[in-house]
Structure formats: C-alpha cells, structure tokens
Design a protein around this motif. Sequence first.
Motif, short mmCIF file in Angstrom:
data_model
loop_
_atom_site.label_atom_id
_atom_site.label_comp_id
_atom_site.label_asym_id
_atom_site.label_seq_id
_atom_site.Cartn_x
_atom_site.Cartn_y
_atom_site.Cartn_z
N THR A 242 -71.30 86.31 -39.87
CA THR A 242 -69.83 86.40 -39.93
C THR A 242 -69.19 85.56 -38.83
O THR A 242 -68.20 84.85 -39.08
CB THR A 242 -69.39 87.87 -39.79
OG1 THR A 242 -69.93 88.62 -40.88
CG2 THR A 242 -67.88 87.99 -39.79
N MET B 299 -65.48 87.85 -46.26
CA MET B 299 -66.74 87.15 -46.48
C MET B 299 -67.22 87.28 -47.92
O MET B 299 -67.87 86.38 -48.44
CB MET B 299 -67.81 87.71 -45.54
CG MET B 299 -67.58 87.41 -44.06
SD MET B 299 -67.93 85.70 -43.60
CE MET B 299 -69.73 85.68 -43.67
N TRP C 163 -72.67 83.00 -48.84
CA TRP C 163 -71.24 82.94 -48.51
C TRP C 163 -70.66 81.59 -48.91
O TRP C 163 -69.58 81.52 -49.49
CB TRP C 163 -71.04 83.18 -47.01
CG TRP C 163 -69.63 82.96 -46.55
CD1 TRP C 163 -68.59 83.85 -46.61
CD2 TRP C 163 -69.09 81.77 -45.97
NE1 TRP C 163 -67.44 83.28 -46.11
CE2 TRP C 163 -67.72 82.00 -45.70
CE3 TRP C 163 -69.64 80.53 -45.64
CZ2 TRP C 163 -66.89 81.05 -45.13
CZ3 TRP C 163 -68.81 79.56 -45.07
CH2 TRP C 163 -67.45 79.83 -44.83
N THR D 8 -62.54 83.60 -45.04
CA THR D 8 -62.50 84.17 -43.70
C THR D 8 -61.18 84.92 -43.54
O THR D 8 -60.26 84.77 -44.36
CB THR D 8 -62.57 83.08 -42.61
OG1 THR D 8 -61.39 82.25 -42.70
CG2 THR D 8 -63.82 82.22 -42.78
#
Length: 213
Positions: free
Chosen positions: A19, A181, A49, A186
């Motif tokens: 992340t 995510m 992602w 973001t």
Amino acid sequence: MSGRIITIAQQKGGSGKTTVAAHLAVALARGGGRVVLVDCDPQGSLGEWFEAREQTLGEDRTGLAFRTASGWGARREARALGRDYDFVVIDTPPKSDVESRPAIEAASLVAVPVQPTPIDLWATQPTLEMVAKEGIASLIVINRALSRVGLTQEITEAIRALGHPAAATRLGNRVAFAASMGDGLTVMETSPGSKGADEVEALALEIRAQLGV
C-alpha cells in the motif's frame, strides 16, 4: 542524472508495504516525475493492483510503468530502469533477507514502514541492520497510526532507540487506503483533499527532500 531508487523494505509481514509503495509511486508521479514500480514480492499483490489500475483507468492512463523482478535481478533491473525514469519504487517480499538484499543494495533510499507499537518496532531491527550494513540511507515510515492516539512516550523512545531517522509524516490507520487499492487506485484519487491524501502527498515531498530532488 540517474533516477532515484526507493526500496520499500520490511521483513515483518503486515506492515502495509504494498500500500505504501503504490501510494508513494502515484504521489511522485502526480508531482511530475516519471515513475516505474518494480514488484519483487512473489505474492504479486502490487502486480494485481496495477492490473486493476489498468482496468479502471485504461492501460495508457495509469501514470506509471510496471515491472517485476526477483533476487539478484532486482538490483540489475532497478539500475537499468533508473536510466529511463525519475523514480524507481520497489516493493520487496517480507521475511526474506535473501530476496530483499539486492533491492536494498540498489536503493538511493530505503523506506521502512512500521506500525506504531513497540513489538512492531522491535521486529523491524533486522531490516534496519541489513540496510545499515549496506550503507544505504533509510527512513522509518510510521504506518496505520491511530488518528485519535498520539504516539506514546514509550513508542517515541523505541523509535529513537533504533537509531534511524523517522519521517515526520505519519500515515493514519484509514479504511480509505485499503478501499482505494481494490480498484487499482489510491486515496489521492478516490478521496482527493482528504487527510489520507494529504498524508501521502506530504510523505512524498519529505522523501523528495531526503533524496535532494
């Protein structure tokens, strides 16, 4: 001038490395840099992602480039990419110093995310020792900090005891980070102007300053 290589490393699992890597890369790109992400974690979470990001935004609209590498290849790949990009952001696997070391060796700066508990800080020591042994600059990034609870004196002292600089910017324990995510985005894109977005942008500026760019 070659690009700066930022390796996100933490041998303790559950620190939020992926992340942090994704958010930092997007923040740097939004700041005008050419950014490439390198996924060295066999779990491939960063790659998933990025694929979600391509589906959400379109393959030509991600604002980032993406590569994978493993083991010693990470060092070679990162240095090669540094000739074409302003920033190379590397996500490393947990629990494996063998897999992480090449990415650390190539780094201009190693960012070490850690949750603000004494146990998590103590568990970070092996990662910091490996970084120090390679003579690479490091920056502890406090992640998942509770917004209503300031860092206690105990934790503050534990950070100091590690003997490595910590970022002034702390990333809060916010649902918005994980939620963004899932769509390959973001918090800066799903909740612009929010506290979470401000935190990430401030961290990116702080890391730029550390790198002198």
